[in-house]
Design an enzyme around this catalytic site. Structure first.
Site: not given
Length: 179
Positions: A66, A103
């Protein structure tokens, strides 16, 4: 002319919230309705580009995928070139690689080693600034080849995740902020 608050509200109305995507407990901010709306897309590009007008930007860097959408459009607005940052193995020439923490694990990004010359003024653009891992990796790649980072511009900042701190002291311009 629509006021700034109205413009922000218009853009926020084009962001769709998807609960529990890509996994339970995450609220995903879906930009596809904004991309499909001509006025929303044009407004978001202008709002990303405007703070960097007059800063003599040579190149805009955008990360897969994006970041390509917003970055190339911002580069056109600023009469600048565009540099791709991609996942490993996607670029055909000599690449530099930067790894960063996720994460749960690690990931890497690559950029052509000759895409930025020392001293060129660079704006890094993406759709979202969340934890800051991707953005920091992009900035580290730019620094590695001697580029001068003028700023970071993102459509959405998930402020509660602390990504801005990962790229400090670089100036971050975000259009929409969510906690």
């Amino acid at each position: 002319m629509i006021g700034m608050r109205s413009q922000i509200e218009h853009l926020k109305s084009l962001i769709r919230d998807i609960p529990d995507f890509p996994k339970k407990g995450i609220l995903f901010r879906d930009i596809t309705p904004l991309l499909a709306d001509p006025s929303g897309l044009a407004l978001s590009i202008e709002m990303l580009a405007n703070p960097s007008r007059g800063k003599h930007i040579d190149l805009v860097v955008g990360a897969e995928s994006r970041g390509f959408i917003f970055g190339t459009a911002v580069a056109c607005c600023l009469s600048a070139g565009f540099v791709l940052v991609r996942k490993p193995g996607k670029l055909p020439h000599n690449c530099l690689r930067m790894s960063y923490d996720l994460e749960y694990g690690k990931d890497s990004l690559e950029m052509h080693a000759d895409s930025i010359r020392p001293g060129q003024r660079v704006l890094v653009v993406d759709d979202v600034l969340a934890t800051g891992g991707t953005m920091k990796a992009c900035c580290d790649l730019v620094r590695q080849v001697g580029g001068q980072i003028v700023g970071v511009a993102v459509l959405i900042e998930l402020a509660g995740l602390g990504g801005r701190g990962k790229v400090a002291p670089i100036e971050v311009h975000s259009i929409l902020q969510y906690e």
